[in-house]
Design a protein around this motif. Structure first.
Motif, PDB file in Angstrom:
ATOM      1  N   GLY A   1      -3.452 -25.692  60.674  1.00 46.05           N
ATOM      2  CA  GLY A   1      -2.049 -26.091  60.623  1.00 46.05           C
ATOM      3  C   GLY A   1      -1.556 -26.786  61.873  1.00 46.05           C
ATOM      4  O   GLY A   1      -0.371 -27.081  61.981  1.00 46.05           O
ATOM      5  N   SER A   2      -2.446 -27.077  62.828  1.00 39.78           N
ATOM      6  CA  SER A   2      -2.051 -27.724  64.074  1.00 39.78           C
ATOM      7  C   SER A   2      -2.625 -29.132  64.116  1.00 39.78           C
ATOM      8  O   SER A   2      -3.843 -29.314  63.998  1.00 39.78           O
ATOM      9  CB  SER A   2      -2.544 -26.912  65.278  1.00 39.78           C
ATOM     10  OG  SER A   2      -2.191 -27.539  66.472  1.00 39.78           O
ATOM     11  N   VAL A   3      -1.745 -30.144  64.291  1.00 38.94           N
ATOM     12  CA  VAL A   3      -2.166 -31.542  64.261  1.00 38.94           C
ATOM     13  C   VAL A   3      -1.474 -32.284  65.392  1.00 38.94           C
ATOM     14  O   VAL A   3      -0.301 -32.026  65.685  1.00 38.94           O
ATOM     15  CB  VAL A   3      -1.814 -32.203  62.907  1.00 38.94           C
ATOM     16  CG1 VAL A   3      -2.137 -33.681  62.933  1.00 38.94           C
ATOM     17  CG2 VAL A   3      -2.568 -31.522  61.774  1.00 38.94           C
ATOM     18  N   VAL A   4      -2.189 -33.219  66.022  1.00 40.81           N
ATOM     19  CA  VAL A   4      -1.640 -34.036  67.088  1.00 40.81           C
ATOM     20  C   VAL A   4      -1.335 -35.426  66.548  1.00 40.81           C
ATOM     21  O   VAL A   4      -2.171 -36.029  65.860  1.00 40.81           O
ATOM     22  CB  VAL A   4      -2.610 -34.126  68.280  1.00 40.81           C
ATOM     23  CG1 VAL A   4      -2.041 -35.027  69.378  1.00 40.81           C
ATOM     24  CG2 VAL A   4      -2.883 -32.735  68.838  1.00 40.81           C
ATOM     25  N   VAL A   5      -0.136 -35.931  66.851  1.00 40.41           N
ATOM     26  CA  VAL A   5       0.276 -37.257  66.399  1.00 40.41           C
ATOM     27  C   VAL A   5       0.832 -38.038  67.585  1.00 40.41           C
ATOM     28  O   VAL A   5       1.449 -37.461  68.482  1.00 40.41           O
ATOM     29  CB  VAL A   5       1.345 -37.168  65.278  1.00 40.41           C
ATOM     30  CG1 VAL A   5       0.798 -36.466  64.060  1.00 40.41           C
ATOM     31  CG2 VAL A   5       2.599 -36.466  65.780  1.00 40.41           C
ATOM     32  N   PRO A   6       0.622 -39.365  67.612  1.00 37.79           N
ATOM     33  CA  PRO A   6       1.217 -40.199  68.666  1.00 37.79           C
ATOM     34  C   PRO A   6       2.569 -40.737  68.204  1.00 37.79           C
ATOM     35  O   PRO A   6       2.657 -41.526  67.274  1.00 37.79           O
ATOM     36  CB  PRO A   6       0.196 -41.322  68.837  1.00 37.79           C
ATOM     37  CG  PRO A   6      -0.452 -41.445  67.495  1.00 37.79           C
ATOM     38  CD  PRO A   6      -0.359 -40.112  66.818  1.00 37.79           C
ATOM     39  N   SER A   7       3.621 -40.316  68.870  1.00 35.37           N
ATOM     40  CA  SER A   7       4.969 -40.760  68.520  1.00 35.37           C
ATOM     41  C   SER A   7       5.469 -41.722  69.588  1.00 35.37           C
ATOM     42  O   SER A   7       5.218 -41.530  70.785  1.00 35.37           O
ATOM     43  CB  SER A   7       5.906 -39.551  68.414  1.00 35.37           C
ATOM     44  OG  SER A   7       7.235 -39.968  68.188  1.00 35.37           O
ATOM     45  N   MET A   8       6.178 -42.768  69.161  1.00 35.42           N
ATOM     46  CA  MET A   8       6.702 -43.759  70.098  1.00 35.42           C
ATOM     47  C   MET A   8       8.081 -43.341  70.574  1.00 35.42           C
ATOM     48  O   MET A   8       8.967 -43.039  69.780  1.00 35.42           O
ATOM     49  CB  MET A   8       6.779 -45.135  69.436  1.00 35.42           C
ATOM     50  CG  MET A   8       5.442 -45.716  69.022  1.00 35.42           C
ATOM     51  SD  MET A   8       4.308 -45.980  70.404  1.00 35.42           S
ATOM     52  CE  MET A   8       5.228 -47.178  71.361  1.00 35.42           C
TER      53      MET A   8
END
Length: 418
Positions: free
Chosen positions: A256-263
């Motif tokens: 349930g843990s995910v890394v995303v690149p946000s601007m």
């Protein structure tokens, strides 16, 4: 009169003493009138910015502090405004002209103790504990610093107005005098402002119009990082943010843990989205979203139910963006969808993989903006794989690290991660 007849607000009227003057305010030192110049004949100095060497701080200012500019910085009590500015002016004065730090809330000994705590050492950094505007202006004219910090503007008062320090009249007059001095002498000036319980800078709204730049220092005391954000900048972009004390230890993998690149403006920031899907015993299952839009999450849940056959009607869903960050762009959709599926299926996601992409109603993965910047940031932080829209993947054939995996639908995404 306690209530203003125009705006109907209570206790907003300010008493100001009116004294007869031989001429209008400020005319005495205005000098001879100058003729207007054609705009193409006006010269500018492109190297007039002072750089502190603190990359995050200079980024938000637009590349550095402009000579003669006035910067207003606000934030919650104890968030770190004074510490940030003390560190910045110490860096500015290290190999350059002197800088003056005026504190109306702390003694010179207290400022020195904070400087020792953060290991500051600069003989060109001058400290003054003073609240009288007239004495501050006298010292500024004597020292002629390159940078002036007034912490805070609500503590400064002038004898020309009988009202108490921090009142609307005092804040307006003191700020006007300091800003006028900055413009005429070329001194870069920082004004620290208190904030109200609503988060706005206290005092007259005109104060934000008078200065060149307005910065807000944001963050939660329980978290290890702060965000410096520009809401007004005459000499740079208001899309930039500066991140201080951000710890990478919070980016961890697991079910349930995910890394995303946000601007954030023009800068990518990698954030961790944590999801928890568990059986519900309520008639209406709970949907708790912290840091993401609840409507967006509801949309993604519907897509997963329709396109992937997953059932959430009897499940409580909790989503949290670690560290107190808020993300709202559609590019984090794929990360949210993968996190929800990971928690529901109890299948961990590779902690060295990031996800970016907008999820359409048909389950397709749509392209996002600034994909190369997101991928480059992930590579710098040690991530080995990036799952992104197929359209963006075709545009980046030259990228070799991290490994790019282009997907056109949720089905393809599932095949590549589980």
């Amino acid at each position: 009169m306690g209530r203003c007849p125009d705006c109907s607000q209570w206790n907003s009227l300010v008493e100001e003493a009116v004294t007869a003057q031989p001429h209008a305010r400020g005319d005495g030192d205005a000098g001879p009138a100058r003729a207007p110049s054609p705009i193409h004949a006006v010269t500018t100095d492109t190297d007039s910015r002072m750089r502190s060497g603190i990359e995050e701080f200079d980024r938000v200012l637009g590349g550095g502090l402009v000579d003669g500019s006035a910067v207003l910085i606000g934030g919650d009590p104890g968030i770190g405004k004074s510490t940030l500015l003390l560190q910045a002016v110490a860096a500015l004065s290290h190999d350059g002209p002197p800088c003056l730090y005026v504190s109306g809330e702390e003694s010179e000994q207290q400022v020195k103790m904070r400087g020792q705590r953060i290991s500051l050492a600069s003989s060109n950094l001058l400290v003054l504990s003073e609240t009288s505007l007239e004495r501050i202006l006298e010292q500024v004219r004597a020292v002629k610093p390159a940078v002036l910090v007034v912490d805070s503007i609500q503590t400064v008062h002038t004898s020309a107005i009988p009202s108490a320090p921090g009142s609307i009249g005092q804040v307006r007059e003191c700020s006007s005098a300091l800003i006028s001095l900055a413009k005429k002498s070329g001194i870069g000036t920082f004004l620290v402002g208190h904030v109200t319980k609503d988060g706005a800078i206290a005092g007259p709204r005109i104060l934000e119009h008078m200065v060149d730049t307005v910065l807000y220092f944001e963050g939660e005391r329980g978290h290890s990082f702060r965000i410096l954000r520009a809401v007004k900048n005459r000499f740079g972009s208001t899309n930039e943010i500066g991140v201080f004390e951000m710890q990478e230890a919070g980016l961890r993998g697991g079910s349930g843990s995910v890394v995303v690149p946000s601007m954030e403006g023009t800068r990518p920031i990698l954030v961790e989205i944590q999801t928890l899907v568990t059986r519900s015993f309520l008639t209406l299952p709970r949907r708790t979203c912290i840091g993401v839009e609840s409507n967006r999450v509801a949309l993604i849940l519907a897509i997963l139910e329709k396109r992937k056959g997953m059932n959430f009607y009897d499940k409580d869903v909790f989503i949290n963006v670690a560290g107190g960050v808020s993300v709202s762009e559609p590019a984090v959709d794929l990360g949210i969808a993968v996190g929800l599926a990971s928690s529901a299926l109890d299948r961990p996601v590779d902690p060295y993989t990031i996800f970016v992409g907008e999820v359409g109603l048909a389950g397709e993965i749509r392209t996002v903006s600034r994909a190369e910047a997101r991928v480059a940031e992930a590579g710098k932080l040690g991530f080995r794989k990036c799952v992104l829209p197929q359209g963006n993947c075709r545009q980046l054939p030259h990228v070799t690290h991290p490994e790019l995996v282009g997907v056109a639908s949720l089905d393809q995404c599932w095949e590549n991660i589980w």
